[in-house]
Design a protein around this motif. Structure first.
Motif, PDB file in Angstrom:
ATOM      1  N   ARG A  41       1.562 -45.543 -29.040  1.00  0.00           N
ATOM      2  CA  ARG A  41       2.292 -46.813 -28.982  1.00  0.00           C
ATOM      3  C   ARG A  41       3.782 -46.638 -29.286  1.00  0.00           C
ATOM      4  O   ARG A  41       4.594 -47.473 -28.884  1.00  0.00           O
ATOM      5  CB  ARG A  41       1.650 -47.838 -29.928  1.00  0.00           C
ATOM      6  CG  ARG A  41       0.281 -48.330 -29.446  1.00  0.00           C
ATOM      7  CD  ARG A  41      -0.292 -49.397 -30.348  1.00  0.00           C
ATOM      8  NE  ARG A  41      -0.706 -48.882 -31.632  1.00  0.00           N
ATOM      9  CZ  ARG A  41      -1.871 -48.290 -31.864  1.00  0.00           C
ATOM     10  NH1 ARG A  41      -2.739 -48.119 -30.877  1.00  0.00           N
ATOM     11  NH2 ARG A  41      -2.190 -47.862 -33.071  1.00  0.00           N
ATOM     12  N   ALA A  42       4.129 -45.583 -30.016  1.00  0.00           N
ATOM     13  CA  ALA A  42       5.543 -45.290 -30.259  1.00  0.00           C
ATOM     14  C   ALA A  42       6.079 -44.283 -29.256  1.00  0.00           C
ATOM     15  O   ALA A  42       7.267 -44.241 -28.974  1.00  0.00           O
ATOM     16  CB  ALA A  42       5.745 -44.768 -31.680  1.00  0.00           C
ATOM     17  N   GLY A  43       5.214 -43.431 -28.732  1.00  0.00           N
ATOM     18  CA  GLY A  43       5.610 -42.430 -27.741  1.00  0.00           C
ATOM     19  C   GLY A  43       6.003 -41.099 -28.336  1.00  0.00           C
ATOM     20  O   GLY A  43       5.985 -40.074 -27.661  1.00  0.00           O
ATOM     21  N   SER A  44       6.394 -41.089 -29.625  1.00  0.00           N
ATOM     22  CA  SER A  44       6.754 -39.853 -30.323  1.00  0.00           C
ATOM     23  C   SER A  44       6.898 -40.189 -31.802  1.00  0.00           C
ATOM     24  O   SER A  44       6.673 -41.326 -32.214  1.00  0.00           O
ATOM     25  CB  SER A  44       8.052 -39.260 -29.770  1.00  0.00           C
ATOM     26  OG  SER A  44       9.145 -40.111 -30.036  1.00  0.00           O
ATOM     27  N   ASN A  45       7.297 -39.194 -32.594  1.00  0.00           N
ATOM     28  CA  ASN A  45       7.544 -39.414 -34.015  1.00  0.00           C
ATOM     29  C   ASN A  45       9.038 -39.602 -34.279  1.00  0.00           C
ATOM     30  O   ASN A  45       9.877 -39.283 -33.435  1.00  0.00           O
ATOM     31  CB  ASN A  45       7.035 -38.227 -34.841  1.00  0.00           C
ATOM     32  CG  ASN A  45       5.528 -38.055 -34.736  1.00  0.00           C
ATOM     33  OD1 ASN A  45       4.804 -39.006 -34.442  1.00  0.00           O
ATOM     34  ND2 ASN A  45       5.048 -36.847 -34.972  1.00  0.00           N
ATOM     35  N   ALA A  46       9.354 -40.086 -35.477  1.00  0.00           N
ATOM     36  CA  ALA A  46      10.748 -40.261 -35.892  1.00  0.00           C
ATOM     37  C   ALA A  46      10.831 -40.036 -37.392  1.00  0.00           C
ATOM     38  O   ALA A  46       9.827 -39.753 -38.052  1.00  0.00           O
ATOM     39  CB  ALA A  46      11.252 -41.657 -35.514  1.00  0.00           C
ATOM     40  N   GLY A  47      12.052 -40.151 -37.941  1.00  0.00           N
ATOM     41  CA  GLY A  47      12.224 -39.932 -39.367  1.00  0.00           C
ATOM     42  C   GLY A  47      13.328 -40.794 -39.950  1.00  0.00           C
ATOM     43  O   GLY A  47      14.215 -41.266 -39.230  1.00  0.00           O
ATOM     44  N   ILE A  48      13.265 -40.983 -41.262  1.00  0.00           N
ATOM     45  CA  ILE A  48      14.269 -41.745 -42.008  1.00  0.00           C
ATOM     46  C   ILE A  48      14.629 -40.945 -43.248  1.00  0.00           C
ATOM     47  O   ILE A  48      13.736 -40.525 -44.000  1.00  0.00           O
ATOM     48  CB  ILE A  48      13.734 -43.130 -42.418  1.00  0.00           C
ATOM     49  CG1 ILE A  48      13.300 -43.940 -41.199  1.00  0.00           C
ATOM     50  CG2 ILE A  48      14.774 -43.898 -43.229  1.00  0.00           C
ATOM     51  CD1 ILE A  48      12.494 -45.198 -41.554  1.00  0.00           C
ATOM     52  N   VAL A  49      15.928 -40.735 -43.463  1.00  0.00           N
ATOM     53  CA  VAL A  49      16.407 -40.019 -44.645  1.00  0.00           C
ATOM     54  C   VAL A  49      17.453 -40.895 -45.323  1.00  0.00           C
ATOM     55  O   VAL A  49      18.463 -41.258 -44.709  1.00  0.00           O
ATOM     56  CB  VAL A  49      17.022 -38.656 -44.282  1.00  0.00           C
ATOM     57  CG1 VAL A  49      17.420 -37.893 -45.541  1.00  0.00           C
ATOM     58  CG2 VAL A  49      16.043 -37.824 -43.443  1.00  0.00           C
ATOM     59  N   ILE A  50      17.218 -41.226 -46.602  1.00  0.00           N
ATOM     60  CA  ILE A  50      18.077 -42.150 -47.338  1.00  0.00           C
ATOM     61  C   ILE A  50      18.810 -41.402 -48.444  1.00  0.00           C
ATOM     62  O   ILE A  50      18.188 -40.718 -49.268  1.00  0.00           O
ATOM     63  CB  ILE A  50      17.252 -43.297 -47.942  1.00  0.00           C
ATOM     64  CG1 ILE A  50      16.465 -44.028 -46.828  1.00  0.00           C
ATOM     65  CG2 ILE A  50      18.151 -44.279 -48.689  1.00  0.00           C
ATOM     66  CD1 ILE A  50      15.480 -45.062 -47.359  1.00  0.00           C
ATOM     67  N   GLY A  51      20.138 -41.511 -48.465  1.00  0.00           N
ATOM     68  CA  GLY A  51      20.947 -40.969 -49.547  1.00  0.00           C
ATOM     69  C   GLY A  51      21.386 -42.068 -50.492  1.00  0.00           C
ATOM     70  O   GLY A  51      20.853 -43.188 -50.459  1.00  0.00           O
ATOM     71  N   VAL A 110      18.796 -41.486 -39.459  1.00  0.00           N
ATOM     72  CA  VAL A 110      17.541 -41.661 -38.719  1.00  0.00           C
ATOM     73  C   VAL A 110      17.399 -40.507 -37.734  1.00  0.00           C
ATOM     74  O   VAL A 110      18.390 -40.074 -37.131  1.00  0.00           O
ATOM     75  CB  VAL A 110      17.519 -43.019 -37.978  1.00  0.00           C
ATOM     76  CG1 VAL A 110      16.295 -43.138 -37.070  1.00  0.00           C
ATOM     77  CG2 VAL A 110      17.541 -44.163 -38.980  1.00  0.00           C
ATOM     78  N   VAL A 111      16.180 -40.010 -37.588  1.00  0.00           N
ATOM     79  CA  VAL A 111      15.894 -38.920 -36.663  1.00  0.00           C
ATOM     80  C   VAL A 111      15.085 -39.468 -35.490  1.00  0.00           C
ATOM     81  O   VAL A 111      13.937 -39.889 -35.663  1.00  0.00           O
ATOM     82  CB  VAL A 111      15.095 -37.796 -37.347  1.00  0.00           C
ATOM     83  CG1 VAL A 111      14.870 -36.636 -36.369  1.00  0.00           C
ATOM     84  CG2 VAL A 111      15.797 -37.308 -38.600  1.00  0.00           C
ATOM     85  N   ASP A 112      15.703 -39.514 -34.313  1.00  0.00           N
ATOM     86  CA  ASP A 112      15.075 -39.980 -33.071  1.00  0.00           C
ATOM     87  C   ASP A 112      14.733 -41.471 -33.124  1.00  0.00           C
ATOM     88  O   ASP A 112      14.656 -42.073 -34.193  1.00  0.00           O
ATOM     89  CB  ASP A 112      13.846 -39.144 -32.710  1.00  0.00           C
ATOM     90  CG  ASP A 112      14.218 -37.751 -32.231  1.00  0.00           C
ATOM     91  OD1 ASP A 112      15.356 -37.563 -31.756  1.00  0.00           O
ATOM     92  OD2 ASP A 112      13.379 -36.831 -32.337  1.00  0.00           O
ATOM     93  N   THR A 113      14.519 -42.046 -31.926  1.00  0.00           N
ATOM     94  CA  THR A 113      14.376 -43.505 -31.855  1.00  0.00           C
ATOM     95  C   THR A 113      13.169 -43.974 -31.046  1.00  0.00           C
ATOM     96  O   THR A 113      13.127 -45.128 -30.625  1.00  0.00           O
ATOM     97  CB  THR A 113      15.655 -44.131 -31.258  1.00  0.00           C
ATOM     98  OG1 THR A 113      15.930 -43.547 -29.979  1.00  0.00           O
ATOM     99  CG2 THR A 113      16.842 -43.900 -32.168  1.00  0.00           C
ATOM    100  N   LEU A 114      12.214 -43.069 -30.801  1.00  0.00           N
ATOM    101  CA  LEU A 114      10.949 -43.425 -30.155  1.00  0.00           C
ATOM    102  C   LEU A 114      11.163 -43.810 -28.685  1.00  0.00           C
ATOM    103  O   LEU A 114      12.269 -43.762 -28.168  1.00  0.00           O
ATOM    104  CB  LEU A 114      10.235 -44.529 -30.938  1.00  0.00           C
ATOM    105  CG  LEU A 114      10.097 -44.238 -32.442  1.00  0.00           C
ATOM    106  CD1 LEU A 114       9.452 -45.411 -33.158  1.00  0.00           C
ATOM    107  CD2 LEU A 114       9.338 -42.958 -32.707  1.00  0.00           C
TER     108      LEU A 114
END
Length: 308
Positions: free
Chosen positions: A45-55, A61-65
């Motif tokens: 349903r998303a088509g791929s994975n992504a990531g979130i990194v908070i400082g 953000v890594v990739d946008t689906l």
């Protein structure tokens, strides 16, 4: 029961099934460390994975689906986690299932960045990926509207999120523009499509020799490192080795096959089936993998050329 009633009932059930599917989450948000999250695709349903990194000051953000509702859900997830601005969006490579939501995040204030080859490939190579002139009008319009990265790097780039450093590293294999996103203090590495956990990969733009070398290099990261693949669940060093083993097995199966191309392809596919039939996407991608591996071995595989 009349035909008309059956038709109405069928349409109703179909509508309910679609609504039920849309109601399900596109991804599962998994916390891997304080301020570090993986968005893992659920059922395509998303088509791929992504990531979130908070400082302490900003967010990366890594990739946008791939699918718009999933991209919007990813943006909403960031907003629920923190009020900090989204400063950076990193595209791990140019394929549409990782960049389709770029414009949405740019409108939210993010600078889109990627390896220097990616911007020139976003439109032409994604159109080729979707079938070129055989792509539907809707697909062509989607590709035309993709937002290219605005900032690029060549080999390495370091980003300060405030109390947290993120390292971008250019690696070769899945495409000529792959980026690894390394979060040292969390021991988390986002690999994009350089890793497919227990899944058969897409090789349309790949170079197996370079890819196997990259995985060997990444294999020294240590057992404590967690890897977020482009497809499949969060992975360990053992998962990385298993995937490298698949690429080795593919290359060996193609090398061992004898006879005309059709015979060689069938023999190589059967050799892979014995070990990897249970992996995701085997039915759709294993045969193209054999075809691409044969073409690469014979020097006739087409991959995107680096852009000036």
């Amino acid at each position: 029961m009349t035909y008309r009633l059956l038709l109405v009932l069928g349409l109703l059930l179909s509508h309910l099934a679609v609504r039920a599917q849309l109601a399900q989450p596109a991804f599962e948000l998994q916390q891997l460390a304080p301020g570090v999250y993986a968005a893992i695709d659920q059922g395509g349903r998303a088509g791929s994975n992504a990531g979130i990194v908070i400082g302490n000051r900003t967010v990366l953000v890594v990739d946008t689906l791939y699918r718009e509702p999933a991209s919007r859900a990813l943006l909403d997830a960031v907003r629920k986690l923190t009020d900090l601005p989204i400063r950076y969006l990193v595209n791990t490579h140019h394929h549409i299932d990782h960049v389709a939501g770029n414009r949405l995040f740019a409108e939210a204030g993010a600078t889109v960045l990627a390896q220097r080859n990616v911007p020139g490939w976003v439109q032409p190579e994604n159109l080729r990926l979707l079938g070129g002139e055989q792509a539907s009008a809707e697909q062509k319009e989607q590709v035309a509207q993709l937002l290219q990265p605005q900032l690029t790097f060549n080999e390495r780039m370091s980003l300060d999120l405030g109390g947290r450093r993120v390292e971008l590293q250019h690696r070769l294999g899945h495409t000529g523009g792959d980026t690894v996103v390394w979060v040292p203090d969390a021991q988390v590495m986002f690999l994009g499509d350089l890793l497919w956990r227990r899944s058969i990969p897409n090789l349309i733009d790949a170079n197996l020799v370079q890819w196997r070398a990259t995985l060997e290099t990444l294999g020294v990261m240590g057992e404590q490192t967690r890897f977020v693949p482009g497809h499949g669940g969060v992975a360990s060093a053992q998962d990385l080795r298993e995937f490298a083993g698949y690429l080795d097995a593919l290359d060996q199966a193609v090398a061992d096959a004898q006879g005309p191309e059709e015979t060689r392809s069938a023999a190589a596919l059967e050799a892979l089936r014995a070990r990897y039939a249970a992996w995701a996407y085997f039915k759709g991608l294993a045969a193209p993998n054999v075809r691409d591996a044969l073409a690469e071995r014979e020097g006739r595989k087409r991959v995107p050329a680096p852009r000036p």
